[in-house]
Design a protein around this motif. Sequence first.
Motif: not given
Length: 174
Positions: A10-21
């Motif tokens: 469940s690491v980033c996939w470049c989603l951590s700053h793209r989707v809400d928490s």
Amino acid sequence: MLGPKNPDSSVCWCLSHRVDSKTNRELVGRRRGDHVRKLCSRKVAPGVLGYQDGEVVGWAAVALRAELPFARSRKIPHVDDLPVWSVWCIRVRPGHRGKGISHVLLDGAVAYARSRRAPAIEGYPVDNKGEKVDPTMAYVGTRVLFERAGFSKAADTNSVSGGFPRVLMRLDLR
């Protein structure tokens, strides 16, 4: 390029700053990859890829800031009301680092934002003043990288990455 070696991770996939928490916490394991595949099927791409000899060697995430958590950030200021785009993640595969690929990826992100008629593009790199940045935290880029691409410092931020302060860098595309 974005996914972990273990697809159930469940690491980033470049989603951590793209989707809400909340969404970021809910997207676990393979659901993260599924979400990225959906993003890739939209009219507007979620970023740009860099190739060398037919192999993907890098990625830069770029999107309209209003679609990102940065739009509501208390740490990254808004300079004005322009509908700016943001580039917040630049990754180069191990074995390809130190060859200038980050510069090409940033140029590609700028070109893509320009093609979508963005009036300006921002980045939020570290101001490391020449000190070494840990590779796991280098994804935000450095101030020098952005300056070499024509960006100028537009504001300080209250954000820190890898022990370094982040600055808001901007390039006017009008």
